[in-house]
Scaffold this motif. Structure first.
Motif, mmCIF file in Angstrom:
data_model
loop_
_atom_site.group_PDB
_atom_site.id
_atom_site.type_symbol
_atom_site.label_atom_id
_atom_site.label_comp_id
_atom_site.label_asym_id
_atom_site.label_seq_id
_atom_site.Cartn_x
_atom_site.Cartn_y
_atom_site.Cartn_z
ATOM 1 N N SER A 93 0.840 -1.192 0.000
ATOM 2 C CA SER A 93 0.000 0.000 0.000
ATOM 3 C C SER A 93 0.877 1.245 0.000
ATOM 4 O O SER A 93 1.951 1.259 0.599
ATOM 5 N N VAL A 94 0.396 2.271 -0.693
ATOM 6 C CA VAL A 94 1.048 3.580 -0.709
ATOM 7 C C VAL A 94 0.066 4.564 -0.106
ATOM 8 O O VAL A 94 -1.053 4.720 -0.596
ATOM 9 N N LYS A 95 0.500 5.224 0.971
ATOM 10 C CA LYS A 95 -0.371 6.161 1.688
ATOM 11 C C LYS A 95 0.189 7.563 1.508
ATOM 12 O O LYS A 95 1.362 7.809 1.787
ATOM 13 N N HIS A 96 -0.681 8.466 1.026
ATOM 14 C CA HIS A 96 -0.258 9.847 0.812
ATOM 15 C C HIS A 96 -1.475 10.758 0.894
ATOM 16 O O HIS A 96 -2.449 10.570 0.156
ATOM 17 N N ASN A 97 -1.430 11.747 1.796
ATOM 18 C CA ASN A 97 -2.515 12.722 1.958
ATOM 19 C C ASN A 97 -3.881 12.059 2.115
ATOM 20 O O ASN A 97 -4.802 12.318 1.357
ATOM 21 N N GLU A 98 -3.989 11.169 3.074
ATOM 22 C CA GLU A 98 -5.264 10.501 3.391
ATOM 23 C C GLU A 98 -5.787 9.617 2.259
ATOM 24 O O GLU A 98 -6.938 9.251 2.232
ATOM 25 N N ARG A 99 -4.941 9.295 1.272
ATOM 26 C CA ARG A 99 -5.345 8.440 0.158
ATOM 27 C C ARG A 99 -4.488 7.178 0.177
ATOM 28 O O ARG A 99 -3.283 7.255 0.367
ATOM 29 N N ASN A 100 -5.110 6.025 -0.027
ATOM 30 C CA ASN A 100 -4.397 4.758 -0.057
ATOM 31 C C ASN A 100 -4.552 4.116 -1.431
ATOM 32 O O ASN A 100 -5.660 4.022 -1.951
ATOM 33 N N ASP A 101 -3.437 3.668 -1.998
ATOM 34 C CA ASP A 101 -3.434 2.894 -3.236
ATOM 35 C C ASP A 101 -2.840 1.530 -2.923
ATOM 36 O O ASP A 101 -1.904 1.427 -2.123
ATOM 37 N N TYR A 102 -3.366 0.482 -3.574
ATOM 38 C CA TYR A 102 -2.937 -0.869 -3.273
ATOM 39 C C TYR A 102 -2.500 -1.572 -4.543
ATOM 40 O O TYR A 102 -3.030 -1.330 -5.623
ATOM 41 N N GLY A 103 -1.525 -2.482 -4.413
ATOM 42 C CA GLY A 103 -1.053 -3.267 -5.543
ATOM 43 C C GLY A 103 -0.111 -4.362 -5.085
ATOM 44 O O GLY A 103 0.013 -4.649 -3.894
ATOM 45 N N TYR A 104 0.560 -4.972 -6.076
ATOM 46 C CA TYR A 104 1.438 -6.094 -5.813
ATOM 47 C C TYR A 104 2.893 -5.780 -6.105
ATOM 48 O O TYR A 104 3.788 -6.418 -5.576
ATOM 49 N N ASP A 105 3.144 -4.817 -6.984
ATOM 50 C CA ASP A 105 4.502 -4.529 -7.441
ATOM 51 C C ASP A 105 4.570 -3.042 -7.740
ATOM 52 O O ASP A 105 3.698 -2.510 -8.421
ATOM 53 N N LEU A 106 5.589 -2.331 -7.235
ATOM 54 C CA LEU A 106 5.681 -0.901 -7.498
ATOM 55 C C LEU A 106 7.108 -0.482 -7.771
ATOM 56 O O LEU A 106 8.053 -1.204 -7.485
ATOM 57 N N TYR A 107 7.250 0.717 -8.334
ATOM 58 C CA TYR A 107 8.542 1.279 -8.699
ATOM 59 C C TYR A 107 8.683 2.646 -8.033
ATOM 60 O O TYR A 107 7.806 3.493 -8.151
ATOM 61 N N ILE A 108 9.799 2.859 -7.326
ATOM 62 C CA ILE A 108 10.112 4.146 -6.698
ATOM 63 C C ILE A 108 11.161 4.808 -7.573
ATOM 64 O O ILE A 108 12.244 4.260 -7.764
ATOM 65 N N SER A 109 10.872 6.008 -8.092
ATOM 66 C CA SER A 109 11.757 6.627 -9.076
ATOM 67 C C SER A 109 12.895 7.430 -8.473
ATOM 68 O O SER A 109 13.708 7.973 -9.196
ATOM 69 N N GLY A 110 12.982 7.551 -7.166
ATOM 70 C CA GLY A 110 14.049 8.345 -6.568
ATOM 71 C C GLY A 110 14.473 7.784 -5.229
ATOM 72 O O GLY A 110 14.141 6.653 -4.885
ATOM 73 N N PRO A 111 15.178 8.594 -4.437
ATOM 74 C CA PRO A 111 15.645 8.101 -3.148
ATOM 75 C C PRO A 111 14.492 7.826 -2.194
ATOM 76 O O PRO A 111 13.429 8.432 -2.295
ATOM 77 N N CYS A 112 14.718 6.891 -1.302
ATOM 78 C CA CYS A 112 13.717 6.557 -0.313
ATOM 79 C C CYS A 112 14.408 6.312 1.025
ATOM 80 O O CYS A 112 15.628 6.181 1.089
ATOM 81 N N HIS A 113 13.613 6.248 2.070
ATOM 82 C CA HIS A 113 14.135 6.129 3.421
ATOM 83 C C HIS A 113 13.351 5.032 4.131
ATOM 84 O O HIS A 113 12.132 5.129 4.259
ATOM 85 N N ILE A 114 14.052 3.982 4.595
ATOM 86 C CA ILE A 114 13.394 2.895 5.311
ATOM 87 C C ILE A 114 13.361 3.260 6.795
ATOM 88 O O ILE A 114 14.382 3.614 7.374
ATOM 89 N N VAL A 115 12.178 3.176 7.393
ATOM 90 C CA VAL A 115 11.973 3.594 8.776
ATOM 91 C C VAL A 115 11.570 2.391 9.615
ATOM 92 O O VAL A 115 10.689 1.631 9.223
ATOM 93 N N TYR A 116 12.220 2.222 10.768
ATOM 94 C CA TYR A 116 11.840 1.187 11.737
ATOM 95 C C TYR A 116 11.606 1.883 13.062
ATOM 96 O O TYR A 116 12.516 2.453 13.650
ATOM 97 N N ARG A 117 10.361 1.844 13.534
ATOM 98 C CA ARG A 117 10.010 2.490 14.803
ATOM 99 C C ARG A 117 9.229 1.511 15.674
ATOM 100 O O ARG A 117 8.003 1.490 15.674
ATOM 101 N N PRO A 118 9.924 0.689 16.461
ATOM 102 C CA PRO A 118 9.213 -0.303 17.272
ATOM 103 C C PRO A 118 8.389 0.311 18.401
ATOM 104 O O PRO A 118 7.391 -0.262 18.816
#
Length: 159
Positions: A93-118
């Motif tokens: 799922s991709v969540k942005h501005n109260e909108r959710n999109d769902y799928g199985y495979d996606l492409y990120i075109s730029g830098p990203c940041h992995i977050v772990y907050r237990p």
């Protein structure tokens, strides 16, 4: 701030930032031994001094306020065990501005940041997710079993 964080905020590569630092175009930057210390302005962004010649810079003047959150839904992965392909639920799922999109495979075109907050999970309850300010595009939203077709869709996105 160090070069890795500054390049992520500016939306440029670390190598390009090092070139700007060597040219003295990052306002207030100072080199301490092998490392650069980069100050930030009130909005939390490094200040780049514009050049007199050449093309205009493409770095971000202001940070985008809310990143897109990419999350893998573990409960859907568990629920999909043993189901036929036509009944599988999307797991990404991709969540942005109260909108959710769902799928199985996606492409990120730029830098990203992995977050772990237990101890401080996201609103949806996720402890691990990916944040990005760059465009995200789904390659597959219908669970395509044919790898050749999926490869073609990926090539279309890259263009």
């Amino acid at each position: 701030m160090r070069t890795r964080e500054a390049s992520f905020l500016l939306g440029i590569s670390r190598q390009r930032l090092l070139v700007l630092l060597a040219q003295g175009r990052v306002k207030g930057a100072d080199k301490k031994g092998r490392f650069w210390e980069i100050p930030v302005n009130q909005s939390g962004m490094p200040v780049i001094i514009p050049a007199r010649r050449g093309p205009k810079g493409i770095w971000h003047k202001q940070e985008t306020k809310v990143p897109q959150m990419i999350h893998v839904n573990q409960h859907n992965i568990r629920d999909n065990i043993g189901k036929p392909p036509e009944e599988l639920e999307p797991v990404v799922s991709v969540k942005h501005n109260e909108r959710n999109d769902y799928g199985y495979d996606l492409y990120i075109s730029g830098p990203c940041h992995i977050v772990y907050r237990p101890y401080n999970p996201a609103k949806c309850g996720a402890h691990v997710w990916i944040n990005t300010y760059d465009p995200v595009q789904f390659v597959d939203t219908q669970f395509n079993l044919d790898p050749a077709t999926a490869r073609q869709a990926y090539k279309q996105i890259k263009r």
